[in-house]
Design an enzyme around this catalytic site. Structure first.
Site, PDB file in Angstrom:
ATOM      1  N   LYS A  37      35.744  34.012  34.004  1.00 43.26           N
ATOM      2  CA  LYS A  37      35.517  34.594  35.332  1.00 43.26           C
ATOM      3  C   LYS A  37      36.533  35.714  35.564  1.00 43.26           C
ATOM      4  CE  LYS A  37      38.016  30.732  37.485  1.00 43.26           C
ATOM      5  NZ  LYS A  37      38.775  30.925  38.694  1.00 43.26           N
ATOM      6  N   ARG A 135      38.320  22.049  48.352  1.00 50.88           N
ATOM      7  CA  ARG A 135      37.613  23.330  48.290  1.00 50.88           C
ATOM      8  C   ARG A 135      36.163  22.953  48.066  1.00 50.88           C
ATOM      9  NH1 ARG A 135      39.622  27.578  43.730  1.00 50.88           N
ATOM     10  NH2 ARG A 135      38.530  26.068  42.444  1.00 50.88           N
ATOM     11  N   HIS A 164      38.695  19.341  39.899  1.00 52.81           N
ATOM     12  CA  HIS A 164      39.697  20.394  39.670  1.00 52.81           C
ATOM     13  C   HIS A 164      41.020  19.949  40.273  1.00 52.81           C
ATOM     14  CE1 HIS A 164      40.822  24.369  38.490  1.00 52.81           C
ATOM     15  NE2 HIS A 164      41.016  24.821  39.715  1.00 52.81           N
ATOM     16  N   ARG A 220      38.675  22.794  30.422  1.00 53.48           N
ATOM     17  CA  ARG A 220      38.363  24.172  30.819  1.00 53.48           C
ATOM     18  C   ARG A 220      39.642  25.000  30.647  1.00 53.48           C
ATOM     19  NH1 ARG A 220      36.741  21.121  35.295  1.00 53.48           N
ATOM     20  NH2 ARG A 220      38.344  22.095  36.581  1.00 53.48           N
ATOM     21  N   TYR A 264      55.432  59.763  48.070  1.00 53.56           N
ATOM     22  CA  TYR A 264      55.072  59.533  49.473  1.00 53.56           C
ATOM     23  C   TYR A 264      56.230  58.930  50.251  1.00 53.56           C
ATOM     24  CZ  TYR A 264      50.180  60.373  48.358  1.00 53.56           C
ATOM     25  OH  TYR A 264      49.009  60.950  47.965  1.00 53.56           O
ATOM     26  N   CYS A 309      51.768  55.540  43.822  1.00 47.04           N
ATOM     27  CA  CYS A 309      50.622  56.260  44.379  1.00 47.04           C
ATOM     28  C   CYS A 309      49.336  55.604  43.865  1.00 47.04           C
ATOM     29  CB  CYS A 309      50.641  57.724  43.960  1.00 47.04           C
ATOM     30  SG  CYS A 309      52.225  58.541  44.160  1.00 47.04           S
ATOM     31  N   MET A 310      48.176  56.115  44.312  1.00 53.32           N
ATOM     32  CA  MET A 310      46.921  55.498  43.872  1.00 53.32           C
ATOM     33  C   MET A 310      46.699  55.705  42.365  1.00 53.32           C
ATOM     34  SD  MET A 310      43.045  56.018  45.264  1.00 53.32           S
ATOM     35  CE  MET A 310      43.361  55.693  46.983  1.00 53.32           C
ATOM     36  N   ASP A 311      47.068  56.885  41.856  1.00 48.96           N
ATOM     37  CA  ASP A 311      46.730  57.214  40.468  1.00 48.96           C
ATOM     38  C   ASP A 311      47.934  57.563  39.608  1.00 48.96           C
ATOM     39  OD1 ASP A 311      43.956  57.348  41.509  1.00 48.96           O
ATOM     40  OD2 ASP A 311      44.762  59.130  42.482  1.00 48.96           O
TER      41      ASP A 311
HETATM   42  C1  LIG Z   1      37.407  25.520  38.427  1.00 46.71           C
HETATM   43  C2  LIG Z   1      38.317  26.133  37.393  1.00 46.71           C
HETATM   44  N1  LIG Z   1      38.335  25.623  36.155  1.00 46.71           N
HETATM   45  C3  LIG Z   1      39.131  26.129  35.201  1.00 46.71           C
HETATM   46  C4  LIG Z   1      39.983  27.188  35.447  1.00 46.71           C
HETATM   47  C5  LIG Z   1      40.874  27.708  34.336  1.00 46.71           C
HETATM   48  O1  LIG Z   1      42.230  27.402  34.575  1.00 46.71           O
HETATM   49  P1  LIG Z   1      43.371  27.933  33.591  1.00 46.71           P
HETATM   50  O2  LIG Z   1      43.217  29.404  33.540  1.00 46.71           O
HETATM   51  O3  LIG Z   1      44.635  27.516  34.250  1.00 46.71           O
HETATM   52  O4  LIG Z   1      43.165  27.307  32.263  1.00 46.71           O
HETATM   53  C6  LIG Z   1      40.012  27.728  36.713  1.00 46.71           C
HETATM   54  C7  LIG Z   1      40.919  28.845  36.991  1.00 46.71           C
HETATM   55  O5  LIG Z   1      41.158  29.325  38.034  1.00 46.71           O
HETATM   56  C8  LIG Z   1      39.147  27.192  37.716  1.00 46.71           C
HETATM   57  O6  LIG Z   1      39.130  27.699  38.963  1.00 46.71           O
END
Ligand SMILES: Cc1ncc(COP(=O)(O)O)c(C=O)c1O
Length: 371
Positions: A37, A135, A164, A220, A264, A309-311
């Site tokens: 992600k 959550r 989680h 994960r 700036y 700055c931005m760039d």
């Molecule tokens: C639901 C969930 N699973 C797994 C992960 C992965 O965690 P990590 O990057 O600490 O291994 C995240 C990371 O934010 C997460 O939100």
């Protein structure tokens, strides 16, 4: 544009990612869901998803359906779990991308079921259990009832369940063990009723370092497979290496007389005549608009002066007289004997390494290497 003509760019070593996955897979001893992600933690979803699967991950995890589509563009055919919300009307799109969705609310699950039927698809789902994150997720104590309701819904098929741990990076924090206990209790209840759960997962990268009892059927992992630290409190797994380098070019050098304001709001005033370089990177690329940033130029760590700055940003080059226009500055990575890590920047910004790499904007081109 190529790497030699880019202003600021990111280099990602895909072989390092594959190797990190191999190490994580061996340490976990169970299948790994590679988390891609947030544009694969800033590294770029498609190419990195492929490398993660080539390294041995059995599954991928994303937060949004569009990220599942981006991962599929990398040519992967492993299951992809969308960990977050997907509008039920996107059932067909989910099926087209062969995505597994997360269910955590009965109304949403019913709507998903209706949409799946309407579109003639069956959506695999993982049930999210809230054991303490507060959550997404069904309260663990309502888990059995939820499973009983969900398993009856047509058009969706339970293939997994997960929870989680919000404090897993705080090594051996009691909260995580309370959550684990709640999760295990629910698993026991489901098993005694012969309710099918599919693959069970809970641990993230940090847990692999010290919580074998949280591994279940799969872990994960995101941060470790990018080579970044999941916790400051334990050493990294042996052999894990950062896969990402962030660079920018020196695009101007001028001697500025003493007493001149830089950038700036003139937040820096030259103390004497100073050799000031301009680097082609700014908060529009993922830096922070704050004082106290740094880079490596000419093999030495130099301070940025004046505001971001931005760039662009400015650096003092008095200590590195040989630096010339066109030279590379390193924002994250190594040059000569100097290294700046995402963790170093996180400290300076008072945030986490996750946020540092996630802040890398889309306009920064990513270049991929295999060694
Ligand atoms: C639901 C969930 N699973 C797994 C992960 C992965 O965690 P990590 O990057 O600490 O291994 C995240 C990371 O934010 C997460 O939100």
């Amino acid at each position: 544009m190529n790497i030699h003509t880019a202003s600021t760019w990111v280099e990602v070593n895909l072989e390092t990612i594959r190797n990190n996955v191999r190490i994580m897979r061996a340490a976990a001893g169970v299948p790994v869901m590679g988390i891609v992600k947030g544009n694969a933690y800033g590294h770029g979803t498609a190419k990195v998803s492929r490398a993660i699967v080539e390294g041995g991950a059995e599954c991928l995890g994303v937060a949004r359906l569009e990220e599942a589509r981006d991962a599929r563009e990398g040519g992967v055919d492993v299951p992809i779990l969308v960990l977050g919300y997907v509008h039920p009307e996107r059932a067909k799109e989910a099926a087209e991308n062969n995505a597994t969705l997360t269910v955590y609310n009965l109304d949403l699950a019913k709507q998903l079921s209706e949409q799946a039927i309407k579109n003639g698809v069956v959506i695999p789902v993982h049930v999210k259990i809230d054991t303490g994150m507060r959550r997404l997720g069904v309260f663990a104590e309502n888990g059995v009832e939820f499973f009983e309701q969900i398993q009856r819904l047509p058009g969706i098929k339970i293939t997994g369940m997960f929870t989680h741990f919000p404090r897993i990076d705080e090594v051996r924090h009691p909260t995580t063990y309370v959550q684990l206990e709640r999760f295990n209790h629910l698993i026991g209840e489901l098993r005694s009723r012969r309710i099918h759960t599919g693959v069970i997962h809970a641990s993230t990268s940090a847990g692999v370092l010290y919580m074998p009892e949280a591994r279940f059927d799969m872990v994960r992992s995101g941060i470790t497979i990018y080579g970044l630290k999941s916790t400051e409190d334990l050493p990294q797994l042996d052999g894990i290496q950062p896969a990402l380098t962030w660079k920018a070019r020196v695009i101007s050098i001028k001697n500025i007389p003493a007493g001149e304001g830089i950038g700036y709001n003139h937040r820096y005033i030259t103390q004497k005549e100073e050799r000031i370089g301009v680097i082609a990177v700014g908060y529009g690329d993922g830096m922070r608009r704050k004082l106290g940033n740094f880079a490596i130029v000419g093999g030495k760590r130099v301070n940025m002066v004046g505001g971001m700055c931005m760039d662009q940003c400015m650096v003092n080059l008095d200590e590195v007289p040989d630096v010339k226009i066109g030279d590379e500055a390193v924002l994250i990575g190594t040059q000569g004997s100097e290294t700046i890590t995402a963790e170093d920047i996180a400290k300076a910004w008072n945030t986490t390494n996750y946020e540092v790499v996630n802040s890398l904007h889309a306009r920064v081109p990513r270049f991929y290497f295999d060694a």
